[in-house]
Scaffold this active site. Structure first.
Site, short mmCIF file in Angstrom:
data_model
loop_
_atom_site.label_atom_id
_atom_site.label_comp_id
_atom_site.label_asym_id
_atom_site.label_seq_id
_atom_site.Cartn_x
_atom_site.Cartn_y
_atom_site.Cartn_z
CE1 TYR A 259 -21.86 25.74 4.38
CE2 TYR A 259 -22.54 23.22 3.59
CZ TYR A 259 -23.35 24.44 3.52
OH TYR A 259 -23.70 25.55 2.86
CB THR B 140 -29.77 26.19 0.90
OG1 THR B 140 -29.60 25.87 2.13
CG2 THR B 140 -30.35 28.30 1.23
CG HIS C 48 -22.99 19.57 1.14
ND1 HIS C 48 -24.38 19.52 0.92
CD2 HIS C 48 -22.79 17.93 0.53
CE1 HIS C 48 -24.63 18.66 -0.12
NE2 HIS C 48 -23.49 17.85 -0.15
CG HIS D 47 -25.68 19.64 6.22
ND1 HIS D 47 -25.10 19.44 5.62
CD2 HIS D 47 -26.72 20.18 5.51
CE1 HIS D 47 -24.67 19.75 4.46
NE2 HIS D 47 -25.45 20.52 3.78
N GLY E 145 -27.08 14.14 -9.58
CA GLY E 145 -26.66 13.55 -10.87
C GLY E 145 -27.44 12.81 -10.66
C1 LIG Z 1 -30.35 25.26 -4.99
C2 LIG Z 1 -30.32 24.57 -4.47
C3 LIG Z 1 -29.97 24.16 -2.75
C4 LIG Z 1 -29.41 23.33 -2.13
N1 LIG Z 1 -29.17 23.51 -0.60
C5 LIG Z 1 -28.79 22.42 0.06
C6 LIG Z 1 -28.65 22.10 1.35
O1 LIG Z 1 -29.85 22.92 1.89
N2 LIG Z 1 -28.11 21.48 1.64
C7 LIG Z 1 -28.14 20.38 0.98
O2 LIG Z 1 -27.63 19.38 1.92
N3 LIG Z 1 -27.44 20.32 -0.04
C8 LIG Z 1 -27.79 21.59 -0.76
N4 LIG Z 1 -28.36 21.40 -2.04
C9 LIG Z 1 -27.64 19.91 -2.31
C10 LIG Z 1 -29.24 19.06 -3.36
O3 LIG Z 1 -29.52 17.91 -1.91
C11 LIG Z 1 -28.30 17.93 -4.47
O4 LIG Z 1 -27.18 16.84 -3.31
C12 LIG Z 1 -27.94 18.03 -5.69
O5 LIG Z 1 -28.93 19.43 -5.92
C13 LIG Z 1 -27.84 17.92 -6.74
O6 LIG Z 1 -28.52 16.63 -6.71
P1 LIG Z 1 -29.16 17.70 -8.24
O7 LIG Z 1 -28.71 16.88 -9.55
O8 LIG Z 1 -30.80 15.91 -7.84
O9 LIG Z 1 -29.73 18.42 -8.50
C14 LIG Z 1 -29.02 21.90 -2.72
C15 LIG Z 1 -29.08 22.07 -4.34
C16 LIG Z 1 -29.39 23.18 -4.90
C17 LIG Z 1 -29.47 23.36 -6.30
#
Ligand SMILES: Cc1cc2nc3c(=O)[nH]c(=O)nc-3n(C[C@H](O)[C@H](O)[C@H](O)COP(=O)(O)O)c2cc1C
Length: 424
Positions: free
Chosen positions: A204, A27, A202, A199, A337
């Site tokens: 929802y 998002t 998380h 989705h 992560g």
């Molecule tokens: C700015 C931001 C917005 C996110 N929005 C969503 C989203 O809209 N839908 C979703 O399933 N996960 C969302 N996430 C989670 C990411 O898909 C991902 O699982 C999370 O960033 C962890 O992965 P990373 O360690 O590679 O950043 C969001 C994460 C970030 C950083």
């Protein structure tokens, strides 16, 4: 560090990808204020991250006004006027088509993440001009009238509003809700998306049905593990019916109890359940009955996304979703992560088929190329994750410009997750 497995081909549904580095759904709250549709900047944002044979997953996209937590949920976004996009109007479809076209032009494929936020929503959307006068059902709704405790359960989302008690969806509402999902999926196909992703993670709506800490229903959508999975399966069946076999993905975020501390790990928006193993085993095993393109699982190790990259402990924590590998028969995407080294290892060890990168892909539009040639990575700027216009959205330089003046620090790939030793 060689990343040959991460950068090897893989099939997802009808598409053969040239690498396994997926853009995680994120998002970014930059949709147009009047239409809640993607903007020109959104088109550029996705085009920048598209690569030949790559898979992108869109930000969470709302299926209906009732599904929408925007636009008042995030304090910082509210102040900046940022918005979350939808996919229920023709204008939104047209703008998403521009995104899909730009992604396809670069040889990538894209999945539309469909979200209904359930009780994580505010009735304020009813005041939006595109909703006023439409008689659209409004939020918040949930499996049961179980309130979210904004003080303790809203995580690091700056959710500064008192939660409104959700209305429990009736059986008639659920029939209409499934139709709303169908409508959104049909729109996603019209826009040119290659996949839709439900989705179901998380905290929802779908997870609000899975978790008995929220779901207190006594009908066929509550009680037993199978009943609590029923909405998930009903919606997936509708999406497959609309989009076709192998064009639907699902995201789940299995929770659990840490044996060392006895505490839950990974709960979002207060979605706890008394039987985490049983409910997620049932959900994952049941998804085998559908011709899915993929299942994406969130690793429960990303705590506060606000943690600065140099002190983020998430990538040093173990993978916890291993048991689902043998339960799920299809393509499995891991997220949460991952750094280049651990992504390579997770695929080489057979945990996952693909890895979705969130924050590192957000900051590195050409991440697959950087992983291929070992270029240093831009360090992500947490302050601009949500709703700050072009800054932190479309201004991260590609690797050819990394050493030109830029407001972003860069880090050697080998140092990611070790320290923030900035490359000069
Ligand atoms: C700015 C931001 C917005 C996110 N929005 C969503 C989203 O809209 N839908 C979703 O399933 N996960 C969302 N996430 C989670 C990411 O898909 C991902 O699982 C999370 O960033 C962890 O992965 P990373 O360690 O590679 O950043 C969001 C994460 C970030 C950083």
């Amino acid at each position: 560090m060689t990343l040959s497995t991460l950068l090897s081909p893989c099939s997802v549904g009808p598409h053969t990808l040239t690498h396994r580095v997926v853009l995680a759904p994120m998002t970014r709250t930059r949709a147009d204020a009047a239409t809640l549709a993607p903007t020109e900047q959104t088109v550029l944002y996705y085009a920048q991250r598209a690569s030949l044979g790559g898979l992108l997953i869109s930000e969470a996209t709302h299926i209906s006004p009732e599904a929408t937590p925007s636009w008042t949920i995030y304090q910082n976004v509210r102040d900046d006027g940022g918005h979350v996009p939808g996919i229920w109007t023709d204008t939104q479809v047209a703008r998403w088509r521009a995104v899909c076209d730009a992604v396809h032009d670069k040889g990538a494929v894209i999945s539309c993440q469909l979200l209904h936020a359930g009780r994580v929503a505010q009735p304020g959307i009813g005041l939006h001009p595109i909703v006023v006068g439409t008689n659209a059902p409004l939020p918040p709704v949930s499996s049961s009238a179980t309130a979210l405790c904004a003080d303790t359960e809203a995580g690091d989302y700056n959710w500064d509003q008192a939660a409104v008690l959700p209305r429990a969806l009736t059986s008639e509402d659920i029939v209409r809700l499934i139709d709303d999902y169908r409508h959104a999926a049909r729109n996603a196909c019209r826009a040119g998306f290659d996949f839709v992703e439900l989705h179901a993670a998380h905290g929802y709506l779908i997870e609000q049905f899975l978790c008995d800490g929220i779901n207190q229903r006594t009908d066929r959508y509550g009680g037993s593990v199978l009943n609590r999975c029923r909405l998930l399966f009903d919606v997936v069946a509708a999406l497959v019916d609309e989009c076709g076999a192998k064009r639907v993905g699902v995201r789940l975020s299995p929770t659990g109890v840490d044996p060392a501390t006895g505490r839950y790990y990974q709960t979002y928006f207060g979605a706890t359940t008394s039987d985490p193993e049983a409910i997620y085993d049932c959900a994952v095993a049941g998804l085998n009955d559908f011709p899915l393109a993929y299942l994406m699982l969130t690793e429960p190790r990303v705590g506060a996304l606000s943690v600065a990259p140099e002190v983020d402990p998430s990538n040093r924590q173990p993978l916890r979703n291993g048991r689902f590998r043998s339960l799920f028969k299809g393509c499995l995407i891991g997220a949460g992560g991952f750094i280049p080294k651990t992504a390579e290892q997770a695929i080489a060890d057979g945990y996952y088929d693909l890895i979705a990168f969130g924050r590192w892909f957000l900051a590195n539009p050409d991440l697959p190329d950087r992983l291929r040639d070992g270029s240093p990575l831009n360090v992500y700027d947490r302050a601009t994750f949500y709703g700050c216009g072009a800054a932190g959205y479309i201004d991260y330089p590609d690797r050819h410009h990394t050493r030109l003046p830029s407001r972003y620090a860069v880090i050697d790939q080998a140092q990611v997750g070790v320290s923030l030793r900035v490359v000069d």
